[in-house]
Structures are given as structure tokens and as C-alpha cells.
Motif scaffolding. Structure first.
Motif, PDB file in Angstrom:
ATOM      1  N   LEU A 191       0.825  -1.211   0.000  1.00 15.92           N
ATOM      2  CA  LEU A 191       0.000   0.000   0.000  1.00 15.92           C
ATOM      3  C   LEU A 191       0.859   1.260   0.000  1.00 15.92           C
ATOM      4  O   LEU A 191       0.470   2.286  -0.553  1.00 15.92           O
ATOM      5  CB  LEU A 191      -0.934   0.005   1.213  1.00 15.92           C
ATOM      6  CG  LEU A 191      -2.032  -1.065   1.218  1.00 15.92           C
ATOM      7  CD1 LEU A 191      -2.843  -0.994   2.506  1.00 15.92           C
ATOM      8  CD2 LEU A 191      -2.952  -0.912   0.010  1.00 15.92           C
ATOM      9  N   SER A 192       2.032   1.180   0.623  1.00 16.50           N
ATOM     10  CA  SER A 192       2.943   2.329   0.607  1.00 16.50           C
ATOM     11  C   SER A 192       3.471   2.583  -0.793  1.00 16.50           C
ATOM     12  O   SER A 192       3.843   3.714  -1.129  1.00 16.50           O
ATOM     13  CB  SER A 192       4.120   2.081   1.566  1.00 16.50           C
ATOM     14  OG  SER A 192       3.653   1.913   2.889  1.00 16.50           O
ATOM     15  N   LYS A 193       3.509   1.538  -1.606  1.00 18.31           N
ATOM     16  CA  LYS A 193       4.026   1.645  -2.968  1.00 18.31           C
ATOM     17  C   LYS A 193       2.999   2.229  -3.926  1.00 18.31           C
ATOM     18  O   LYS A 193       3.339   2.728  -5.000  1.00 18.31           O
ATOM     19  CB  LYS A 193       4.465   0.250  -3.439  1.00 18.31           C
ATOM     20  CG  LYS A 193       4.990   0.164  -4.866  1.00 18.31           C
ATOM     21  CD  LYS A 193       6.320   0.883  -5.023  1.00 18.31           C
ATOM     22  CE  LYS A 193       6.887   0.657  -6.410  1.00 18.31           C
ATOM     23  NZ  LYS A 193       8.133   1.421  -6.644  1.00 18.31           N
ATOM     24  N   VAL A 194       1.725   2.196  -3.534  1.00 18.41           N
ATOM     25  CA  VAL A 194       0.653   2.699  -4.394  1.00 18.41           C
ATOM     26  C   VAL A 194       0.887   4.181  -4.686  1.00 18.41           C
ATOM     27  O   VAL A 194       1.269   4.951  -3.809  1.00 18.41           O
ATOM     28  CB  VAL A 194      -0.720   2.505  -3.729  1.00 18.41           C
ATOM     29  CG1 VAL A 194      -1.820   3.163  -4.550  1.00 18.41           C
ATOM     30  CG2 VAL A 194      -1.001   1.029  -3.580  1.00 18.41           C
ATOM     31  N   GLY A 195       0.635   4.570  -5.933  1.00 16.01           N
ATOM     32  CA  GLY A 195       0.899   5.951  -6.345  1.00 16.01           C
ATOM     33  C   GLY A 195      -0.048   6.972  -5.759  1.00 16.01           C
ATOM     34  O   GLY A 195       0.205   8.176  -5.845  1.00 16.01           O
ATOM     35  N   VAL A 196      -1.152   6.540  -5.158  1.00 14.96           N
ATOM     36  CA  VAL A 196      -2.131   7.470  -4.576  1.00 14.96           C
ATOM     37  C   VAL A 196      -1.665   7.863  -3.174  1.00 14.96           C
ATOM     38  O   VAL A 196      -1.517   7.005  -2.294  1.00 14.96           O
ATOM     39  CB  VAL A 196      -3.532   6.834  -4.511  1.00 14.96           C
ATOM     40  CG1 VAL A 196      -4.540   7.821  -3.932  1.00 14.96           C
ATOM     41  CG2 VAL A 196      -3.966   6.364  -5.890  1.00 14.96           C
TER      42      VAL A 196
END
Length: 519
Positions: A191-196
Motif C-alpha cells: 500500500l505504501s508503494k501505491v501511487g495514490v
């Protein structure tokens, strides 16, 4: 990389930023989940030691949540002389558990516990300004050590949670428990990698929710007890009787209060460093007074000493959300949980391994923040290398060998059994010895342990800088305090072409590329 100036609206203090209501509540709830296991552990342990039944233990837990919420609101919102106005979560201090259990087992029961907490907290309140005056003795070489040790000392807590939290349980340390923690850990990373940005900042909260749902699907959590007990109940004052004052318990708790003051000072400095805001002696004094004032009120509402929660300092670091009003919202949620035991039981249903998986990231982030602070220290001159190495090693002793101080006097063991306090005391003393008292230090060079190559920067990398520009917290800032955007060569050329095109359309002289490079 090229430097392009950009003027952006930045709050006067990062912690004063006001976010939309929905995000404020969501981030506040994330803070509650992060510290929930820590805040309910002391009343559970002390209540069982005192021989209380489930209902009475429930009263202790609800009281801890209620007072912790009010203390958090006081600390973050602040009133004259009380509250450091930083994103710090307050709650029942775990540092006092061993001493309070000893008082209970000594025959005094909970009234003696509350009397010791009340008297020791009053003493702590009176000496709080003294602690505030030592802020000048906390340069980066000291604060970096303390912040790093906060993260390192909390790592065993995350590991214990990942194993199940209760060493007497049959499934403690089982592969399913550790596997659930690992899955939660992986979800946080993904989730930390998600662009949002919103999803990335809520990665801890979302990972806990998803981890709990996975646990429910495989039968590793139980929501059946959520309906047991009252839905609404305001903690009754003095539910276990009036405080009783015993001199032995008061002395023991006064030592613990000194430890709490040290750790809270370290947490204030740590969150100030993470938020990149100014922390002076007045602000520390206000924070410590709020800490002790809350602890004085706590015994009248069936709870114990209050202090800042180090794990939430890590949450500030990992999310980048520095607004103190987010933590104020978390304090409001704690108050609601304190008067609505049913909601507290819902949160309590989150499996401990889920907290452990998230805690690994949180507590590691605190340590990483300390390492970042230590990177600012000059190791080429003076004896800073010895200060850092000796303090970290000294602070690790009670972590890797918990029984190291068992043969020492009780007052000494109480102080140095905490890795945070051990490292803080050693770092302050060594900083005084090596940096404040100059006589006897080597006149040339630094410690024999220093073997750092000289720093060098290529000329072309700084030709776009102007007088007054400086680098701070990974950002380039100009003399007016505005951020200078760092761009790649491709982005720089695209910006030049765009600006030349605008100048041409406006009928004004088109600047050459060399003019941009000079600016």
C-alpha cells in the motif's frame, strides 16, 4: 539535477496544518489503532495482579482510554503553560507497570497504587521546568541516539505482538501468528508503494483492517464477545476507593516518573525533529506539565501515569502527516472508546499479530528517523563517534539482556532497565564530557574510530545555487524559505523550452539556456 524556484503556501508551523475532516478522523483513528494494544496492556496486567474480575478490569481499561484521550487533547491543543502542541499521543505509561505490580503485591492494593501515582506525579509536575532547561544538551548527536533507541527498544514489542502477545498461550510463536504478521507487514509495504498519496498515508490503518479481515476468514479472531457488557458507561471516579499514601511506593514511583519525564522529553524532541519544527525549553516544559497534570488527575479516574507514546512518533514519520489536530481527533476517539465500551471491544478484536506486522514498519521508521538525524553529526572532528557508539551499545544492553540489572539496587535498575533512558543518560553525559568540556580532547583530528573520507561536490552540481540557499530534510530551500524544485536534465530542458515559447508568444526577448542555468 537543476534548481527551479517555486513559491508554495506552507503553514507557519507544520504541525498547525488543518486537513479535511474526513482525513483528520481517518488519520486519528490510525493513531488509535497503533497505540491501542499498548494503552490497554497496563490495566490488564495490573488488574490481574490485583485479583480483579473481568468487569473490574473493564473499568480500568475504560478509564485508561478516557483519561488518555483527554490527556492527548490537552497535549495537542494546548492551553497556557500546558501542552506542547505537537502530534503526540498520550496514554498509560508502560514504564510504570513493574513498579505498580510490586506495590500491588506488597499488600497495598489499588488504593496504594493510586496514592503512589498521585504523589509521584505531583513531584514530577514541580520538577518539570528543570527538565525543560536541559534542551541545550540535546544536540543532534544526542537526539539522534535517543530517537534511534526509541525505535530499537520498541522492536521487541513488535516481535512479541507478531508471535501472539501472550507468552502463556498455546499458539504463542506459532507459524499462523507469525504468518499473519508477515502478511500485514507485506500489505503495509504494498500500500505504501501505491501511487495514490491518500492510500499510501493510510497504509497502516488499511493494512490493519485487511489483516483483521483475513484473520476473521481463517478463524484467527473472535468478534463474539463484542456484544458482552454495557454499550455506554462513563468511568466512575474513585471506583476502587480513595488513594492511600505509602512512603515506599511513593519513592519507587518517583523514580519511575523521572524515567517518564526523560522519555517524554525524548519523544517531544523526536517528533519535533520529524516534523521539522522548533522545539525550545518552553515548549518542552509545557509538554511535561501536561504529562504530569494528566497523571495527577488519572488516579481519581482509576488509572495510572500518563506519557507520550513512542510508537505514534513512528506513525508521524512513516505517514508524513504532521498535523497535531489529527492526533487531537485520535484523542477524541479515545474518549469515545472510554465511554462506549462496545467500541473498545471492537477494536480489541484486532488480532495481536496484525498489530505486530504493522509495528515492525512503525518502529523501524522511528529508528530510521534517528539514523537520519545522526547523519547530520560531524564525525570528522571531536569525539562524536564515541558518543554515538557507546550510547547505542549501552542502550541496547537491557534490550538484549533484560536481566542485566537484576543485581543492582532497585532505583538504579528502574532507570536503566529502559533502553531509551539508558541511551539518553549516556548520550547526555558523554556529550557533556566530550563536547561541552573541551579540555583534554585531541587538538587535531577526532576519535581514532573515525575513518570517514572527505566530502566533495562537483562544481557543475552547485552552479545553479545562490547565496542563502540551503539543504534541509531532503529539500533545497532558498533564502526566503521557499522550496527549490529539483528536476532531472530532461525536465529542465522541457521547462526551458516551455518558458522560451511563452516569451516568444509574449513578444519579449527569449532567454538563452545559459541564463536559466545561472538562475
Amino acid at each position: 539535477m537543476k534548481a527551479v524556484s517555486s513559491h508554495t503556501a506552507i503553514p507557519k508551523r507544520p504541525e498547525d496544518e488543518v486537513l479535511p475532516l474526513g482525513r483528520t478522523i481517518a488519520y486519528g483513528f490510525q493513531h488509535v489503532l497503533t497505540m491501542y494494544g499498548g494503552i490497554i496492556a497496563p490495566p490488564l496486567i495490573i488488574g490481574r495482579a490485583a485479583g480483579l474480575d473481568d468487569v473490574q478490569v473493564g473499568v480500568l481499561v475504560a478509564s485508561c482510554l478516557f483519561i488518555g484521550g483527554l490527556a492527548t487533547i490537552l497535549q495537542t491543543v494546548g492551553i497556557p503553560f500546558f501542552g506542547c502542541q505537537l502530534p503526540l499521543v498520550q496514554g498509560t505509561s508502560f514504564a510504570s507497570v513493574a513498579t505498580l505490580v510490586a506495590i500491588v503485591n506488597g499488600g497495598g492494593g489499588l488504593p496504594a497504587v493510586f496514592g503512589a501515582v498521585l504523589a509521584a506525579s505531583a513531584i514530577g509536575f514541580l520538577i518539570a521546568p528543570f527538565f525543560a532547561r536541559i534542551v541545550r544538551f540535546f544536540p543532534p548527536v544526542v537526539t539522534g541516539v535517543v530517537i534511534t533507541m526509541i525505535g530499537l527498544s520498541l522492536t521487541p514489542v513488535a516481535a512479541n505482538w507478531a508471535m501472539g502477545g501472550n507468552a502463556s498461550s498455546e499458539d504463542y510463536g506459532s507459524l499462523p501468528n507469525i504468518g499473519l504478521a508477515a502478511v500485514t507487514f507485506a500489505i503495509v509495504l504494498l500500500l505504501s508503494k501505491v501511487g495514490v498519496a491518500a492510500i499510501s498515508r493510510l497504509s497502516i490503518l488499511l493494512a490493519m483492517v485487511i489483516g483483521t479481515l483475513i484473520a476473521a476468514a481463517v478463524g484467527m479472531t473472535d468478534f463474539s464477545r463484542v456484544g458482552n457488557g454495557p454499550i455506554f458507561a462513563i468511568p466512575a471516579p474513585l471506583a476502587f476507593g480513595w488513594p492511600v499514601f505509602e512512603i515506599g511506593g511513593i519513592i519507587s514511583m518517583t523514580i519511575v516518573v523521572l524515567v517518564i519525564l526523560t522519555e517524554t522529553t525524548a519523544d517531544i524532541l523526536a517528533v519535533g525533529e520529524i516534523a521539522k519544527t522548533r522545539v525550545d525549553s518552553k515548549r518542552i516544559a509545557n509538554g511535561l506539565r501536561a504529562d504530569m497534570a494528566s497523571s495527577i488527575v488519572a488516579p481519581f479516574f482509576n488509572t495510572f501515569t500518563q506519557s507520550a507514546f513512542a510508537q505514534n512518533v513512528g506513525l508521524v514519520a512513516i505517514t508524513g502527516v504532521k498535523s497535531r489536530f489529527v492526533v487531537t481527533a485520535g484523542g477524541g476517539i479515545l474518549v469515545v472508546l472510554g465511554v462506549l465500551p462496545v467500541l473498545g471491544r471492537v477494536v480489541a478484536a484486532i488480532p495481536t499479530p496484525v498489530l505486530g506486522g504493522a509495528g515492525i514498519v512503525l518502529f523501524g521508521t522511528v529508528a530510521a528517523s534517528g539514523v537520519r538525524t545522526l547523519s547530520k553529526v560531524n564525525y570528522d572532528k571531536g569525539l562524536n563517534m564515541i558518543i554515538v557508539s557507546a550510547s547505542l551499545a549501552f542502550g541496547m544492553i537491557p534490550i538484549v539482556k533484560p536481566d542485566f540489572y537484576d543485581a543492582f539496587p532497585t532505583w538504579f535498575a528502574t532507570i536503566f532497565h529502559s533502553g531509551i533512558s539508558s541511551a539518553a543518560v549516556m548520550a547526555v553525559l558523554l556529550n557533556l564530557l566530550f563536547n561541552e568540556m573541551k579540555f583534554g580532547n585531541p587538538k587535531k583530528g577526532g576519535s581514532v574510530l573515525v575513518a570517514t573520507p572527505p566530502r566533495m561536490v562537483r562544481r557543475e552540481e552547485v552552479r545553479g545555487l545562490l547565496d542563502g540557499d540551503y539543504f534541509q530534510a531532503g529539500k533545497l530551500i532558498d533564502a526566503d524559505g521557499d522550496e527549490i524544485i529539483l528536476v532531472t536534465d530532461e525536465e529542465f530542458r522541457a521547462e526551458v523550452v516551455r518558458h522560451q515559447h511563452e516569451c516568444k508568444n509574449a513578444g519579449i526577448p527569449v532567454p538563452e539556456v545559459s541564463e536559466f542555468e545561472r538562475k
